[in-house]
Structures are given as structure tokens and as C-alpha cells.
Design a protein around this motif. Sequence first.
Motif, short mmCIF file in Angstrom:
data_model
loop_
_atom_site.label_atom_id
_atom_site.label_comp_id
_atom_site.label_asym_id
_atom_site.label_seq_id
_atom_site.Cartn_x
_atom_site.Cartn_y
_atom_site.Cartn_z
N ILE A 98 -7.14 18.07 5.72
CA ILE A 98 -7.01 18.99 6.85
C ILE A 98 -7.66 20.32 6.46
N LEU A 99 -8.62 20.77 7.28
CA LEU A 99 -9.33 22.03 7.06
C LEU A 99 -8.98 23.00 8.18
N ILE A 100 -8.44 24.15 7.80
CA ILE A 100 -8.08 25.19 8.77
C ILE A 100 -9.06 26.35 8.62
N ILE A 101 -9.79 26.65 9.69
CA ILE A 101 -10.76 27.74 9.68
C ILE A 101 -10.08 28.97 10.29
N PRO A 102 -9.78 29.99 9.50
CA PRO A 102 -9.05 31.15 10.03
C PRO A 102 -9.94 32.00 10.94
N GLN A 103 -9.31 32.85 11.68
CA GLN A 103 -10.03 33.74 12.59
C GLN A 103 -10.88 34.72 11.79
N GLY A 104 -12.12 34.95 12.24
CA GLY A 104 -13.03 35.87 11.58
C GLY A 104 -13.75 35.27 10.39
N PHE A 105 -13.67 33.97 10.20
CA PHE A 105 -14.29 33.35 9.02
C PHE A 105 -15.81 33.48 9.08
N ALA A 106 -16.44 33.21 10.23
CA ALA A 106 -17.90 33.27 10.32
C ALA A 106 -18.42 34.67 10.00
N LYS A 107 -17.72 35.69 10.49
CA LYS A 107 -18.14 37.07 10.22
C LYS A 107 -17.99 37.41 8.74
N ASP A 108 -16.87 37.03 8.17
CA ASP A 108 -16.66 37.30 6.74
C ASP A 108 -17.66 36.52 5.88
N PHE A 109 -18.00 35.32 6.31
CA PHE A 109 -18.94 34.50 5.53
C PHE A 109 -20.33 35.14 5.54
N SER A 110 -20.73 35.68 6.68
CA SER A 110 -22.05 36.32 6.76
C SER A 110 -22.13 37.55 5.87
N GLN A 111 -20.98 38.12 5.52
CA GLN A 111 -20.94 39.30 4.65
C GLN A 111 -20.66 38.94 3.20
N GLY A 112 -20.70 37.61 2.89
CA GLY A 112 -20.51 37.18 1.51
C GLY A 112 -19.09 36.79 1.16
N GLY A 113 -18.17 36.78 2.13
CA GLY A 113 -16.78 36.43 1.85
C GLY A 113 -16.37 35.21 2.64
N GLY A 114 -15.11 35.20 3.04
CA GLY A 114 -14.58 34.11 3.84
C GLY A 114 -13.86 33.06 3.01
N THR A 115 -12.63 32.75 3.40
CA THR A 115 -11.83 31.73 2.72
C THR A 115 -11.30 30.73 3.75
N LEU A 116 -11.15 29.50 3.31
CA LEU A 116 -10.65 28.43 4.16
C LEU A 116 -9.30 27.93 3.64
N GLU A 117 -8.50 27.41 4.55
CA GLU A 117 -7.23 26.80 4.17
C GLU A 117 -7.41 25.28 4.16
N LYS A 118 -7.05 24.66 3.06
CA LYS A 118 -7.24 23.22 2.91
C LYS A 118 -5.90 22.58 2.55
N ASN A 119 -5.72 21.37 3.06
CA ASN A 119 -4.47 20.65 2.80
C ASN A 119 -4.80 19.19 2.53
N THR A 120 -4.45 18.72 1.34
CA THR A 120 -4.66 17.33 0.97
C THR A 120 -3.73 16.99 -0.19
N ARG A 121 -3.53 15.71 -0.38
CA ARG A 121 -2.71 15.28 -1.51
C ARG A 121 -3.49 15.47 -2.81
N PHE A 122 -2.77 15.83 -3.86
CA PHE A 122 -3.43 16.09 -5.14
C PHE A 122 -4.06 14.81 -5.70
N THR A 123 -3.43 13.67 -5.43
CA THR A 123 -3.92 12.40 -5.97
C THR A 123 -4.84 11.65 -5.02
N SER A 124 -5.21 12.28 -3.90
CA SER A 124 -6.04 11.60 -2.91
C SER A 124 -7.51 11.75 -3.26
N ALA A 125 -8.16 10.65 -3.63
CA ALA A 125 -9.59 10.70 -3.91
C ALA A 125 -10.39 10.95 -2.64
N GLU A 126 -9.91 10.39 -1.52
CA GLU A 126 -10.61 10.61 -0.25
C GLU A 126 -10.56 12.08 0.16
#
Length: 401
Positions: A98-126
Motif C-alpha cells: 500500500i502506497l500513500i501519497i501525501p498532499q503536496g508530494f509533487a511540489k516537495d519532490f520538485s524542490q528535492g524533497g517529498g516522502t511517501l507512506e508505505k505499508n507492507t509486511r516485513f517478510t513479504s517478498a512481493e
Amino acid sequence: MKVFNLCAKVTKRHLVSLGVYLGIFAVLAVMLTAFNNTSQSLSFEAVRPSAAIVNRDGESALVRGLEDFLAGYADMVKLEDDREALQDARFFDAVDYILIIPQGFAKDFSQGGGTLEKNTRFTSAEGRYADLLVNRYLSAARAYRQAAPELSEEELLEAVKADASVQAEVEKKSFLESQPIDESFQVYFRTLPYIMMAVLILAVTTVMMVFNKPDLRMRNLCAPVKLRHVNLQLALYNVCLGGVAWLVLCAMAFLFYGGRIQGTDVRLVLLILLNSICYLFVCLSVAFLLGNFVKDGGGQNIAANFISLGLSFLGGSFVPLELLGDSVLQVARYTPSYWYNHAVEAISGLVRFDSQALGPVFISMAIQTGFAAAVFSVALVISKFRRQRTEGFASVKTEMA
């Protein structure tokens, strides 16, 4: 062939108990292989993880390009932007990533920043694979942004898409001449020593208990049939009995799993069958040895269950050899069932049929044959010693009386 016919009559009277053991084994074989329904294949297919993107940043070229790129490698799942819905999806493993793109990510990314929220099992290869795909896309976009800031957003995303879509050429080679042996077929033959040993101990000792009764022994000594002929017919019947049991058990294997070994090299199947024949002689020799000691049905059942289960557990019939501890393996190497299962694993891993590859297989078979010869020799010595004892001719009621 009077002795042979008498043995057949004795076995016929106990077909129900032998049939019960065969029925139990049939159910056990189905249960043990119920969780091994996956068929092996020599072809390669790329894994497509399931992924979901929750976009809180609105429409942007960067996010749209990321969604299109990820959809090319993963199966996209739509999830509501709701905390409970996301928790349920992770709890029930509805998606791998599961990938959560927070508000303002595209703008922050264009300025060299930006963080994403990710959710997955630690043992999940997929899940880790999906995360690598996301990082691959964003790393390429960030590199283009730093190297060519004059590019427009659309031009940048087109360049990123072209670079990220480049695939390395992979050459697939198969070292097997055919399909490998199906896992269910292997599991069946790994558990075969248990029922083969139990059934043959019951069948052989049932016949030998009759001939070892003192009254019948004295009568046979007075009969016009030579003792050598009696022993030869008895031995021939035991071998025939073992052959019938082996044929029935192998027929069950092909009945249950014959469709799963289509395309498998016939030589692999023949080696598996030859290995089971080697263990058949081990079972016959052990049963013949026990026939000199077993005197009633209670001792017969105890011996059949204790020896068959003990050898099967030590030899890796129920637990794979690689899961057994070192101390257990040191003891197991002195049992024929260990070398039987060792041969099954070696045959299942064969990729060629030269002398170097087949050496461990035939060595394991030879060791099983050596066990059978040694046990049979001991049984002959004990049988001769018991025949010479005068205490063995006490008056005891026989089964045939």
C-alpha cells in the motif's frame, strides 16, 4: 506346493486387518499431500505483486506517471482512503503493498524533497518488490530533475518512463531433460516405508507364527516333505507376498498422482521404484527376523507399529532430513530408512544421468541391500538355533488346530 498353499490360506484369514492398514495409509497419503498441490514448472514467469495507491495529492503528472509505471508490473487494487479499510486490507492480506501519497508530494519532490507512506509486511517478498519498483521510478525522476532542470515536467516524465521501462535480456536455460518429479509423488514415496514395513511384518509374522507352533513343527519334521522344501516354499511365499504388497502400494501411487508425473523422465520414476524394491527386501528381512520371536497377535501389532513408526521417524519419512538435528541424524544413519529417503532426495534432484550423479543413489541402494542381507543372516542363525532347542517343542495349541 502344499506349504505355499497353506501360507495362502493363513493370509486369507487375515486379509481384513491387512486391508485396514492399507486403507489407513491411503488416507494418510492423501492428507500428507493435500498441501502439496503446486505443480513444478521449468518455465519462468515474473511475479506480479498486488499493490494499491492512495493519492491524497490530487492530479499531477508525477503521480500519474508513477501509477502508470507501477500498473505495468503489479496488479493494482482500489482501496478507499479510510483508516479502517486500509487496516482491514493489510490484516487480511488483500494487497501486498500500500502506497500513500501525501498532499503536496509533487511540489516537495520538485524542490528535492517529498516522502511517501508505505505499508507492507516485513517478510513479504512481493511487497519489497513493489517498493523497489516505486524507488526505481522516483530515483530516475530525481536524477533527471537534478541533471536537466530545464526539462518540462512532461518531457522529464517521458524520459523517466523510457529509462525505467528498459528490461535486461535474460537467457533461460534448463539443466533438466524433463519435468522434475512432482512433490506429491515424492511425499508418497517418502512415507511408503512406514506402511510397507507395518504390512509386511503383520503378513509375514502371521504365517510364521503358524509354522513356529511346536505341535506343527514336530508334525512337519515327521512329514514326508523335506525340511529344506518347507523352508524354500515358505521363503518363496514371503517374497511373493512382499511383491504383491509392493505392487499394490505402487499402484496406489500411480492411481493418486499418476497425472502429476506426466512429462517426467521415465528414468527418474524407475529409480524411485528400484529404490522402493531395495527397501522391500529390508522389510522382508526384518519381518522374517521378528517371525522367530512373535508368538501372539498382541506382540505382533506392537512390533509392527513400534518398528515401522520408529524407523520412519528416524529415517525422515514424516519429517524431512534437513529438519532433523545433528544428533538425530547421527543415529538415523544406522537405519535403512535414512538411506531410503536419502536416495529419494538424491533422485529428485538429478539433472543428469552420468556415473557421478548416479553414484550417491546407487550407494544408498547398496546400503539398504546390505542392511537386508545382514538382518536376514542374523534371522537365519536365530532360526537355526531355535530349531535345535528342545524347549521349543513344548505342547502349545496351534492356530490350525
